[in-house]
Design a protein around this motif. Structure first.
Motif, short mmCIF file in Angstrom:
data_model
loop_
_atom_site.label_atom_id
_atom_site.label_comp_id
_atom_site.label_asym_id
_atom_site.label_seq_id
_atom_site.Cartn_x
_atom_site.Cartn_y
_atom_site.Cartn_z
N GLY A 33 0.64 -1.23 0.05
CA GLY A 33 -0.13 -0.12 0.19
C GLY A 33 0.86 1.36 -0.03
N LEU A 34 1.82 1.25 0.66
CA LEU A 34 2.99 2.29 0.61
C LEU A 34 3.58 2.79 -0.65
CD1 LEU A 34 4.92 1.67 3.92
CD2 LEU A 34 3.40 3.45 3.47
N ILE A 35 3.80 1.62 -1.48
CA ILE A 35 4.05 1.63 -2.86
C ILE A 35 2.91 2.14 -3.88
CG2 ILE A 35 5.18 0.55 -4.95
CD1 ILE A 35 6.55 -1.24 -3.05
N GLY A 36 1.90 1.68 -3.39
CA GLY A 36 0.57 2.09 -4.27
C GLY A 36 0.22 3.47 -4.08
N ALA A 37 0.41 3.99 -2.82
CA ALA A 37 0.17 5.31 -2.55
C ALA A 37 0.89 6.32 -3.08
CB ALA A 37 0.04 5.71 -1.02
N GLN A 38 2.46 6.00 -3.45
CA GLN A 38 3.03 6.96 -4.14
C GLN A 38 3.00 6.79 -5.49
OE1 GLN A 38 7.13 5.70 -3.30
NE2 GLN A 38 7.24 6.19 -1.25
N MET A 39 2.50 5.73 -6.02
CA MET A 39 2.31 5.60 -7.42
C MET A 39 0.99 6.50 -7.84
SD MET A 39 2.48 1.58 -8.42
CE MET A 39 4.03 0.82 -8.91
N ILE A 40 -0.14 6.19 -6.81
CA ILE A 40 -1.33 7.03 -7.03
C ILE A 40 -1.03 8.71 -7.04
CG2 ILE A 40 -3.56 7.65 -6.00
CD1 ILE A 40 -3.80 4.75 -5.34
N GLU A 41 0.01 8.87 -6.15
CA GLU A 41 0.07 10.43 -5.78
C GLU A 41 0.89 10.89 -7.01
OE1 GLU A 41 -0.06 11.94 -1.89
OE2 GLU A 41 2.17 12.37 -2.30
N GLU A 42 1.81 10.26 -7.76
CA GLU A 42 2.76 10.68 -8.65
C GLU A 42 1.95 10.62 -9.88
OE1 GLU A 42 7.01 9.57 -8.65
OE2 GLU A 42 6.14 7.98 -7.80
N LEU A 43 1.15 9.72 -10.38
CA LEU A 43 0.42 9.40 -11.55
C LEU A 43 -1.08 10.07 -11.74
CD1 LEU A 43 1.26 5.63 -12.41
CD2 LEU A 43 2.49 7.96 -13.02
N ALA A 44 -1.58 10.09 -10.66
CA ALA A 44 -2.99 10.63 -10.67
C ALA A 44 -3.03 12.20 -9.81
CB ALA A 44 -4.03 9.74 -10.05
N ARG A 45 -2.17 12.40 -9.11
CA ARG A 45 -1.76 13.62 -8.64
C ARG A 45 -2.96 14.01 -7.65
NH1 ARG A 45 2.43 14.42 -8.04
NH2 ARG A 45 2.28 16.53 -7.33
N ILE A 46 -3.46 12.82 -6.89
CA ILE A 46 -4.30 12.65 -5.71
C ILE A 46 -3.46 12.50 -4.57
CG2 ILE A 46 -6.25 11.68 -4.71
CD1 ILE A 46 -7.04 10.55 -7.50
N PRO A 47 -3.68 13.39 -3.50
CA PRO A 47 -3.14 13.14 -2.29
C PRO A 47 -3.27 11.49 -1.74
CG PRO A 47 -3.86 15.16 -2.04
CD PRO A 47 -4.55 14.38 -3.53
N ALA A 48 -2.16 10.88 -1.54
CA ALA A 48 -2.47 9.43 -1.12
C ALA A 48 -1.43 9.04 -0.01
CB ALA A 48 -2.52 8.66 -2.32
N ASP A 49 -2.11 8.03 1.09
CA ASP A 49 -0.99 7.61 1.79
C ASP A 49 -1.66 6.26 2.29
OD1 ASP A 49 -2.23 8.23 5.10
OD2 ASP A 49 -3.29 9.10 3.39
N ALA A 50 -0.70 5.61 3.02
CA ALA A 50 -1.15 4.25 3.66
C ALA A 50 -1.01 4.15 5.13
CB ALA A 50 -0.10 3.19 2.83
N GLU A 51 -1.80 3.29 5.92
CA GLU A 51 -1.67 3.32 7.26
C GLU A 51 -2.10 1.69 7.45
OE1 GLU A 51 -4.12 5.18 10.81
OE2 GLU A 51 -4.34 6.09 8.98
N PRO A 52 -1.31 1.27 8.71
CA PRO A 52 -1.62 -0.13 9.18
C PRO A 52 -3.39 -0.12 9.41
CG PRO A 52 0.31 0.87 10.18
CD PRO A 52 -0.32 1.72 9.41
N ALA A 53 -3.85 -1.08 9.04
CA ALA A 53 -5.24 -1.25 9.33
C ALA A 53 -5.63 -1.36 10.74
CB ALA A 53 -6.14 -2.25 8.44
N SER A 54 -4.82 -2.12 11.43
CA SER A 54 -4.88 -2.51 12.81
C SER A 54 -4.87 -1.38 13.71
CB SER A 54 -3.30 -3.46 13.28
OG SER A 54 -2.38 -2.91 12.76
N GLU A 55 -4.23 -0.14 13.26
CA GLU A 55 -4.24 1.11 13.98
C GLU A 55 -5.30 2.16 13.65
OE1 GLU A 55 -1.86 2.05 16.30
OE2 GLU A 55 -1.49 0.01 16.41
N PHE A 56 -5.57 1.87 12.67
CA PHE A 56 -6.47 3.03 11.81
C PHE A 56 -7.96 3.22 12.58
CE2 PHE A 56 -10.24 3.85 8.78
CZ PHE A 56 -9.95 5.07 8.48
#
Length: 609
Positions: free
Chosen positions: A313-336
Motif C-alpha cells: 500500500g505504501l508503494i501504491g500510495a506513491q504511485m497514485i500520488e505521482e500518476l493521478a496527482r491525488i494526495p494518497a497515503d497508507a496506514e496499518p489497518a490494525s491502528e486505523f
C-alpha cells in the motif's frame, strides 16, 4: 490463523481430514487434532473418537490408530492464542461426557468472564483455551436441536469465530458458524465438506459456498442449509473455485516459498491479462464500480493493510500520488480504526489483503462502511469477506500462496496498484504519452522478473556470506523505502535475523549509531533523481566501517556487493527491486536451516485481532 476441515458422507473420513490438515498447515502448526463419529453397532449409538497431538500434522498422523473408522468428522491445526501448544490445548475440545466436539478459529473476547462463571457452577476445564468455554456452553444447553444449542451459546460470547460442531446424539450432521473467521462449505456428490480455506477442498470439489458473518449452516451427507444466528433462513448459491488442486502442490521445488518466488513472471502476466487498453493508453478495471465522474471527485486516497499488504500500500500510495496527482497515503489497518479517524466522504479508501479475510483489515472496512465511506478492495481470493464487503475492487490473480510469507502476492498487489494509479491518472491529467510509457513498462515486467530469477546463484552466495549477521539495516529513499521495509520484514520472518528499515535520509538522525562492521546494510539504490543522495548515505556508512549490499541498476562502487536489476520506468522500479531481496531472505534462511514455509510463531491468514 488455524485450520478447520470437516467431512460428512460415505467415505472413510480420517484420511480425508488428515489430507485436508496437511493442506491447511500453513494456517497454524503448533498442534493438531481429529475427531470422528464412529459407526453405531446394534443398540450402541454412535460415539466420538478423538486423537490430538502437540506439534505438526505429521505428529498427529503418527498417533491415529489404524482402526479409526467413521464417515463423519472434524479436524483442526492450531496457531496458539490462549494457552501454550500442548495436547490438552489442541483442538477439538470435548464436553465431559464425550458427546460433543468443537473446533474453533478466532478469539472469544469474554472467555475469562464466562470461564469464571462456569467454574463457579462446578465446571472443570481440561485446557487453557477460550474455545473450551464455548464447548461447555453448547453442551450445557437443554435445547432440543444441536442447531439451537449452538445458537444459544453463540449469543453468550463476544469475539470472532469460525466453528464446526459434532454431537453423538445428532450423528447425521455437522453444524458450523462464522463471525470474522472464514468458513467455506464444499458441495460434493452425496457428501459435504467444510473448511476454513478452499485449499482443503479443491482436491474433492470446486463447488463452494462461503458463509457470511453471523451465518450458520447444517451439513448432512446429501444436503445443507444456511441460516442466521437468529434462525432466519438464508439463500446460498454455490460458486466455482478457479484454482486447481495442482496449484497447491510443491511442483518439484523444495519449498513453497521457492516455488512462489519462481511463479512471479506468470503471476504478473495474469494480473495484466485483459486489462490493458492500448487505444486510450489506459487500463480497464471494471470491478472498481467507480465511473469517471466519481473518480474525478476523489480528493484523497487512503490505503489500509497489514504487514506485507501495508508495504504494498505504501508503494501504491506513491504511485497514485505521482500518476493521478491525488494526495494518497497508507496506514496499518490494525491502528486505523482505534484512533477515531475522520472519515471524509471525498476520500477513496482501499483495503488490501492477500487472503481477503485479514481481521484487522476487515474490521476497518466494516467501520468505514458503517460511516458511509466508499471502500475498494485489493485482494487475491475471489469471494473472500473483504471482496464481498467492499464496493468494488481489483483481484490480483496471484494464485494460491501457501508459504506463510508473501512473495508473489506482494508483487502482484503492487502491480495491481500500478494499474489503479494508471487508471485514475488517465481519467484525470496523465498524458497519453505517459500512459503509453507506463503500459510498455508494465508489459516488460514478466521478462525482467525472469532476468532477476536467473541471478539466484549469485544471490545465494551473498546470502551465505551475510547469514552470520546478528542484525541488518535496510535503507531506501522515497520509492526505495517501502522496498526496504518489505525486505526487512521478509528477512525477519524466515531467517529470524533482527532487521530494521529506515529512510536513508534518517540515518544521521540516530541509526548511524548502530553502524559497525558486524551490522551489514542493504541499500536500495534506483537510478533516479535521488541517486546521488543514496550514494551519499552509503558514504556515511562506509565512513563508519559498515558493510553494504546494494540493489541497484548499476554497480555501486561504495558497496561491497551490488545486485544489478533491470531498469524499468521509475514508478515501476520498486516492483523489480524487491524480488532479489525475497531470494536473499530465502537463501539466508536456508543457510541457517530454518523452516522456511512455516516460520516460528507465525501463520498465514491473520483472522484474529
Amino acid at each position: 490463523m488455524c485450520g478447520i476441515v470437516g467431512y460428512i458422507g460415505r467415505r472413510d473420513v480420517a484420511p480425508l481430514l488428515l489430507e485436508g490438515l496437511q493442506r491447511l498447515e500453513y494456517r497454524g502448526y503448533d498442534s493438531a487434532g481429529i475427531v470422528i463419529t464412529g459407526k453405531p453397532s446394534g443398540k450402541t449409538p454412535a460415539a466420538l473418537k478423538m486423537v490430538k497431538a502437540k506439534g505438526r500434522v505429521r505428529d498427529l498422523e503418527a498417533r491415529v490408530p489404524k482402526r479409526f473408522a467413521g464417515t463423519t468428522g472434524i479436524a483442526h491445526t492450531r496457531w496458539a492464542t490462549h494457552g501454550a501448544p500442548s495436547d490438552e490445548n489442541a483442538h477439538p475440545h470435548m464436553d465431559p461426557e464425550g458427546k460433543l466436539a468443537l473446533v474453533h478459529n478466532g478469539i472469544i473476547d469474554n472467555a475469562d468472564e464466562l470461564r469464571a462463571k462456569l467454574v463457579a457452577e462446578g465446571v472443570e476445564f481440561a485446557s487453557e483455551t477460550d474455545t473450551e468455554v464455548l464447548t461447555h456452553l453448547i453442551a450445557r444447553s437443554e435445547a432440543e436441536t444441536l442447531e439451537e444449542r449452538v445458537r444459544q451459546a453463540l449469543h453468550l460470547i463476544e469475539g470472532t469465530y469460525g466453528i464446526a460442531v459434532l454431537h453423538s446424539d445428532f450423528a447425521d450432521r455437522i453444524v458450523v458458524a462464522r463471525n470474522g473467521s472464514p468458513v467455506v462449505l464444499g458441495i460434493g456428490e452425496k457428501e459435504m465438506f467444510v473448511a476454513s480455506d478452499v485449499a482443503a477442498l479443491v482436491t474433492h470439489t470446486r463447488q463452494v459456498v462461503t458463509l457470511d458473518d453471523g451465518e450458520m449452516a447444517t451439513l448432512k451427507a446429501d444436503d445443507f442449509r444456511t441460516y442466521t444466528t437468529e434462525g432466519t433462513r438464508t439463500t446460498a448459491s454455490p460458486t466455482t473455485v478457479e484454482w486447481e488442486a495442482e496449484s497447491y502442490d510443491m511442483g518439484g521445488h523444495d519449498t513453497y516459498m521457492h516455488k512462489e518466488i519462481s511463479e512471479q513472471p506468470d503471476a504478473v502476466d495474469r494480473v495484466l491479462r485483459g486489462r490493458i487498453d492500448d487505444r486510450f493508453s489506459t487500463v480497464r478495471l471494471g470491478g472498481l464500480n467507480l465511473d469517471a465522474r466519481e473518480a474525478r471527485a476523489v480528493r484523497r486516497v487512503k490505503i489500509l493493510g497489514c504487514g506485507t499488504s501495508y508495504h504494498a500500500g505504501l508503494i501504491g500510495a506513491q504511485m497514485i500520488e505521482e500518476l493521478a496527482r491525488i494526495p494518497a497515503d497508507a496506514e496499518p489497518a490494525s491502528e486505523f480504526r482505534y484512533r477515531n479517524p475522520v472519515v471524509d466522504p471525498d476520500t477513496l479508501y482501499v483495503a488490501v489483503s492477500q487472503s481477503g479475510e485479514t481481521y484487522d483489515v476487515l474490521a476497518a472496512v466494516q467501520e468505514l462502511k458503517r460511516k458511509g465511506a466508499r471502500v475498494l478492495g485489493v485482494v487475491n481470493v475471489v469471494g473472500s469477506a473483504i471482496a464481498r464487503e467492499t464496493d468494488g475492487g481489483v483481484y490480483v490473480h496471484a494464485g494460491p500462496e501457501v508459504c506463510v510469507v508473501s512473495t508473489k502476492c506482494f508483487t502482484n498487489t503492487v502491480v495491481a496498484f500500478g494499474l489503479l494509479a494508471l487508471h485514475l491518472g488517465r481519467i484525470r491529467d496523465l498524458s497519453v504519452s505517459d500512459g503509453k510509457r507506463l503500459i510498455e513498462g508494465l508489459r516488460k515486467l514478466p521478462e525482467q522478473i525472469r532476468e532477476i530469477l536467473e541471478l539466484e546463484p549469485e544471490i545465494k552466495k551473498l546470502a551465505e556470506e551475510y547469514a552470520n549477521a546478528k542484525s541488518m539495516m535496510f535503507i531506501g529513499r522515497v520509492r526505495g523505502y517501502p522496498v526496504a521495509l518489505e525486505a526487512s520484514l521478509k528477512l525477519k520472518e524466515i531467517s529470524y535475523i533482527h532487521a530494521e528499515a529506515y529512510p536513508a535520509s534518517e540515518l544521521k538522525h540516530g541509526p548511524l549509531a548502530l553502524i559497525e562492521p558486524a551490522m551489514p546494510t542493504v541499500a536500495i539504490v534506483p537510478n533516479d533523481d535521488l541517486l546521488e543522495k543514496n550514494r551519499a548515505a552509503m558514504e556515511e556508512i562506509k565512513a563508519r566501517s559498515g558493510r553494504i549490499l546494494a540493489v541497484a541498476h548499476q554497480e555501486q562502487e561504495k558497496a561491497d556487493h551490488t545486485i544489478v536489476v533491470p531498469k524499468n520506468e521509475v514508478e515501476l522500479d520498486p516492483i523489480l527491486m524487491g524480488i532479489p531481496l525475497q531470494i536473499l531472505a530465502y537463501h539466508t534462511a536456508l543457510a541457517l536451516g530454518r523452516d522456511i514455509d512455516k516460520p516460528r510463531n507465525l501463520a498465514k491468514s491473520v483472522t484474529v485481532e
